[in-house]
Enzyme design. Structure first.
Site, short mmCIF file in Angstrom:
data_model
loop_
_atom_site.label_atom_id
_atom_site.label_comp_id
_atom_site.label_asym_id
_atom_site.label_seq_id
_atom_site.Cartn_x
_atom_site.Cartn_y
_atom_site.Cartn_z
N HIS A 187 0.88 -1.11 0.04
CA HIS A 187 0.08 0.01 -0.05
C HIS A 187 0.79 1.12 0.04
O HIS A 187 1.89 1.37 0.36
CB HIS A 187 -0.80 0.02 1.22
CG HIS A 187 -1.95 1.10 1.12
ND1 HIS A 187 -1.85 2.33 1.94
CD2 HIS A 187 -3.11 1.04 0.38
CE1 HIS A 187 -2.95 2.95 1.80
NE2 HIS A 187 -3.73 2.19 0.86
N SER A 390 -7.74 -15.17 -1.48
CA SER A 390 -8.14 -13.54 -1.53
C SER A 390 -10.02 -13.81 -2.22
O SER A 390 -10.20 -14.77 -2.75
CB SER A 390 -7.56 -12.88 -2.50
OG SER A 390 -7.94 -11.76 -2.67
#
Length: 471
Positions: A187, A390
């Site tokens: 991120h 995921s």
């Protein structure tokens, strides 16, 4: 005459005290309107993102309190805004927010200014706080990540970025000359932390899945063996939802000669930090392993209606950040001083309603729906990828930016993604896919557009462009 009186509780004008200095009040409280320069245009950084409409703040007229026109106007604006939110929520797929919540029971608390300033574990002089809720939430996550109550310290942050800023700051204070290592798909807040703290930062390559490439990690560690390592481990990357193998990262550090006093690991679990404990094959995030901190967002999988997060670290590390604050009668080791006191109550409420079993069911539902969506995309001829651990489905970027904005898709290069959250049903996914198929028929008609190749982003086996289809 300025300063001749003020409104009392019953609305009548009461005389001001005799010693009141009328010159202390400016005669005209409304600043003049600043005219925009004709020669200067506002720069739009991202080009395609157009500045939104502005709801101007205007001064009330002298008789507004009597006529009530302003209250009626504001009520009308808010009503229209609520309708807009309702409509936008129907087409919300690209960002990892759980919109399946109901906090009506907490509306009774909106009249209080709840502020958890300072250390959650030390009550300050400010009495309107929710520390008892905050510590309850922290204990819940400490149990999830396997650390004893007397061995951890933490607090509720204002967002996931603050959790990363704090975790990396603790790492830097524990290892002042350490180098920050993070995969290139980490991120952006991780690299923001490196800039803010003036840290040396080394980017590590990733696999097509988005997971950290530990071969490249090892090679770069060997180049800097003389400096400690501060490592960011992703428990779900932003774009591809990839989960770094924590055990392999630790093994790589140890195999390269880094003893446990020479590395610090921060786990960025913004979205999947709460999901992974309920997935059998996932690398376990646990303080029984040599990690230093874990952060998770509260407004993502948990479903808090306001940005917030949870940051947990080892108590032994926190003294390097703590400072006594006399006027608070407390200590503070947080990034932000004042903190939202309502957020802990929202999280406490949800954790009590769902518990570990409730979140386990929601994780299973999300993974099941994500696999369903990925399979349907590929059946429709759309290249797509889904990491095993995921619920983020990556696929070819749509060619129509209006379509992207409608469904609020997050895009990067030739790919876009849908994050399947508890509120994302199969019906909603079907609606999106049906519209996507219709749009693609228009885009590819008469060779107006060419199908994107996404092999470089997600690998050839996931790409269905003419070059890779059938491989």
């Amino acid at each position: 005459m300025v300063g001749s009186g003020h409104l009392g509780a019953n609305g009548t004008v009461e005389p001001l005290p005799e010693d009141f200095d009328a010159s202390a009040v400016i005669k005209e409280p409304v600043p003049p309107t600043v005219a925009e320069s004709e020669n200067v245009k506002r720069a739009i950084v991202l080009g395609k993102n157009v500045h939104t409409l502005c709801l101007e703040v205007t001064e009330p007229d002298a008789d507004d309190e009597i006529t009530g026109e302003r209250d009626a106007y504001m009520a009308s604006v808010l009503s229209k805004y609520k309708k807009s939110l309702t409509e936008r929520t129907k087409h919300h797929l690209g960002y990892p927010y759980n919109l399946d919540f109901d906090y009506g029971a907490l509306s009774q608390l909106q009249h209080f200014s709840i502020n958890n300033l300072g250390d959650p574990f030390i009550e300050s002089n400010y009495g309107v706080h929710s520390r008892q809720f905050e510590v309850g939430v922290l204990d819940w996550f400490a149990r999830l990540w396997e650390i004893e109550k007397d061995e951890y310290w933490g607090y509720m942050t204002n967002c996931g970025t603050e959790g990363n800023l704090h975790g990396i700051l603790v790492g830097r204070e524990v290892l002042p000359d350490g180098i920050l290592y993070a995969s290139q798909e980490s991120h952006y807040s991780v690299f923001k932390a490196a800039r803010m703290y003036r840290m040396d930062c080394v980017k590590i390559a990733t696999l097509h899945t988005g997971e950290i490439d530990c071969n490249d990690f090892k090679a770069k560690l060997l180049l800097h063996k003389d400096k400690p390592a501060i490592v960011n481990v992703n428990i779900g990357t932003t774009v591809k939802g990839a989960v770094d193998d924590l055990d392999l990262v630790i093994k790589t550090l140890e195999d390269t000669g880094f003893s446990r006093d020479k590395f610090y690991i921060h786990c960025d679990g913004a979205l999947f930090g709460l999901m992974m404990p309920f997935v059998k094959l996932a690398p376990k995030v646990s303080f029984k392993k040599p990690i230093g901190s874990v952060s998770v967002s509260g407004h993502k999988f948990v479903g808090c209606p306001m940005p917030c997060g949870v940051q947990i670290t080892r108590l032994e590390h926190i003294n390097v950040l703590s400072n006594n604050v006399e006027y608070l009668a407390s200590r503070d080791a947080t990034i932000m001083g004042s903190r939202n006191g309502h957020a802990p109550i929202f999280l406490w409420y949800t954790l009590n309603r769902k518990g570990y079993r409730g979140f386990q069911k929601e994780v299973q539902k999300c993974l099941r729906n994500a696999h369903y969506f990925k399979d349907r995309l590929r059946e429709a001829g759309v290249g797509a990828m889904l990491n095993e651990l995921s619920s983020t489905v990556v696929f070819e970027r749509p060619h129509d930016e209006e379509f992207v904005r409608k469904w609020q898709l997050a895009c990067q290069g030739n790919i876009a993604h849908v994050v399947v959250m508890p509120n994302v049903t199969k019906g909603k996914l079907d609606d999106f896919l049906n519209e996507l198929v219709e749009k693609r028929a228009q885009w590819f008609k008469d060779d107006k557009f060419q199908q994107y190749c996404i092999a470089s982003e997600v690998g050839e086996t996931c790409c269905l462009c003419p070059l890779h289809k059938g491989k």
